[in-house]
Enzyme design. Sequence first.
Site, PDB file in Angstrom:
ATOM      1  N   SER A 123       3.597  -2.589  10.126  1.00 32.41           N
ATOM      2  CA  SER A 123       4.950  -2.475  10.434  1.00 32.41           C
ATOM      3  C   SER A 123       5.509  -3.850   9.885  1.00 32.41           C
ATOM      4  CB  SER A 123       5.371  -2.186  11.889  1.00 32.41           C
ATOM      5  OG  SER A 123       4.934  -0.749  12.048  1.00 32.41           O
ATOM      6  N   GLU A 171      -5.491  -5.006  10.555  1.00 29.67           N
ATOM      7  CA  GLU A 171      -4.467  -4.234  10.597  1.00 29.67           C
ATOM      8  C   GLU A 171      -4.559  -3.230  12.007  1.00 29.67           C
ATOM      9  OE1 GLU A 171      -2.351  -3.053   6.789  1.00 29.67           O
ATOM     10  OE2 GLU A 171      -4.150  -1.835   6.866  1.00 29.67           O
ATOM     11  N   HIS A 218      -9.715   0.855   5.076  1.00 27.98           N
ATOM     12  CA  HIS A 218      -8.081   1.085   5.744  1.00 27.98           C
ATOM     13  C   HIS A 218      -8.284   1.849   6.829  1.00 27.98           C
ATOM     14  CE1 HIS A 218      -4.160   2.224   6.560  1.00 27.98           C
ATOM     15  NE2 HIS A 218      -3.694   1.373   5.683  1.00 27.98           N
ATOM     16  N   GLY A 271       2.734  -1.155   4.161  1.00 29.03           N
ATOM     17  CA  GLY A 271       2.912   0.057   3.907  1.00 29.03           C
ATOM     18  C   GLY A 271       4.298   0.603   3.620  1.00 29.03           C
ATOM     19  N   GLY A 272       4.956   0.973   4.695  1.00 29.18           N
ATOM     20  CA  GLY A 272       6.263   1.761   4.547  1.00 29.18           C
ATOM     21  C   GLY A 272       7.301   0.920   3.833  1.00 29.18           C
ATOM     22  N   ASN A 315       0.776  -1.213   0.124  1.00 28.46           N
ATOM     23  CA  ASN A 315      -0.100  -0.022  -0.002  1.00 28.46           C
ATOM     24  C   ASN A 315       0.874   1.111   0.085  1.00 28.46           C
ATOM     25  OD1 ASN A 315      -1.859   2.200   0.383  1.00 28.46           O
ATOM     26  ND2 ASN A 315      -2.236   1.562   2.668  1.00 28.46           N
ATOM     27  N   TRP A 316       0.956   1.921  -1.248  1.00 22.33           N
ATOM     28  CA  TRP A 316       1.892   2.984  -1.335  1.00 22.33           C
ATOM     29  C   TRP A 316       1.166   4.431  -0.673  1.00 22.33           C
ATOM     30  CZ3 TRP A 316       3.149   2.307  -7.273  1.00 22.33           C
ATOM     31  CH2 TRP A 316       4.139   1.194  -7.285  1.00 22.33           C
ATOM     32  N   LYS A 317       0.069   4.253  -0.219  1.00 14.59           N
ATOM     33  CA  LYS A 317      -0.805   5.340   0.523  1.00 14.59           C
ATOM     34  C   LYS A 317      -0.374   6.647  -0.668  1.00 14.59           C
ATOM     35  CE  LYS A 317       0.138   3.231   4.732  1.00 14.59           C
ATOM     36  NZ  LYS A 317       0.114   3.445   6.261  1.00 14.59           N
ATOM     37  N   GLU A 344      -6.762   4.493   8.140  1.00 12.73           N
ATOM     38  CA  GLU A 344      -6.514   5.938   7.620  1.00 12.73           C
ATOM     39  C   GLU A 344      -7.885   6.427   7.018  1.00 12.73           C
ATOM     40  OE1 GLU A 344      -2.685   5.373   5.837  1.00 12.73           O
ATOM     41  OE2 GLU A 344      -1.786   4.870   7.514  1.00 12.73           O
ATOM     42  N   GLY A 364       2.591   2.101  10.652  1.00 13.07           N
ATOM     43  CA  GLY A 364       3.725   2.940  10.757  1.00 13.07           C
ATOM     44  C   GLY A 364       4.426   3.246  11.858  1.00 13.07           C
TER      45      GLY A 364
HETATM   46  C1  PEP Z   1      -0.728  -0.013   6.156  1.00 16.04           C
HETATM   47  O1  PEP Z   1      -0.927   1.088   6.272  1.00 16.04           O
HETATM   48  O2  PEP Z   1      -1.611  -0.771   5.432  1.00 16.04           O
HETATM   49  C2  PEP Z   1       0.348  -0.646   6.944  1.00 16.04           C
HETATM   50  C3  PEP Z   1       0.287  -1.838   7.241  1.00 16.04           C
HETATM   51  O3  PEP Z   1       1.379   0.369   6.863  1.00 16.04           O
HETATM   52  P1  PEP Z   1       2.775   0.009   7.700  1.00 16.04           P
HETATM   53  O4  PEP Z   1       3.261  -1.333   7.072  1.00 16.04           O
HETATM   54  O5  PEP Z   1       3.715   1.070   7.223  1.00 16.04           O
HETATM   55  O6  PEP Z   1       2.887  -0.243   9.123  1.00 16.04           O
END
Ligand code: PEP
Length: 258
Positions: free
Chosen positions: A214, A169, A95, A235-236, A10-12, A97, A175
């Site tokens: 994470s 999640e 999600h 994500g990251g 997920n590049w957000k 967010e 994050g």
């Molecule tokens: C996400 O936002 O879906 C996510 C899992 O982010 P991260 O891996 O950065 O925690």
Amino acid sequence: MTRTPIIAGNWKMNLLRADVAAYAEAMAAAGPPDAPVDVVLFPTPVYLGLAATAMPDWTAVGAQDVHAEESGAYTGDVAAAQIVDAGASWALAGHSERRQYHGESNDDVARKARRTLGAGLIPVVCVGETLEQRKRDETETVLDAQLGAVLEVLAAADGAGAGAVVAYEPVWAIGTGLSASPEIAASVHGHLRARLNGHQAGLGDSTRILYGGSVNAENCRDLIGRADIDGFLIGGASLDPSSFLRIIRLSTGSAGGS
Ligand code: PEP
């Protein structure tokens, strides 16, 4: 039952056109993993078409959000049919967010997931508790409400194509660098799977349940080693193709994709 793992990025709201093109080149150069896995990338909507065209055909592209209505006067939003038209085949719904910054309720998420499925996209429904909810021992209550709202959609997807996907999640792990331990993640996944089986026999056994929060190259093997964890939403660590490819390789035991 064998469930094909999913490694999704997920590049957000990150990466520009040139980054997407370079990412696609890196994926193509690495070549497909030599183990069964669905690899999916979720770019911002403006680059969906570019990603769908540029990425190698062993990957898929998905949208980070879909509007619940079919079309109409919804400035700034994107319809499921437009996402399909851009070449995507998956979509996230709910999600954290979106829930946090756009006030999406469980009902909104269910409507989006239904629209997603109706358009022929594979929905990935995200659920997860906040730190406060976990501390108050409300994790299962929160997850049951989030999952309960989408049970009908998940059941409707069962047995049709790739089915629908659930992503656990925990908000406190997203994050933050603080991943859920394999024990915590496995216990929640087991709970979600039991709830799905309780709703419809076999639904929990066939639905793929991802962990997100994470995930990185250091923790992915321990997490995916748990029977109920079918892959990751990342994500990251998905923003850099070499990091993402490393997680694919480590998680699947694949020799491809370095
Ligand atoms: C996400 O936002 O879906 C996510 C899992 O982010 P991260 O891996 O950065 O925690």
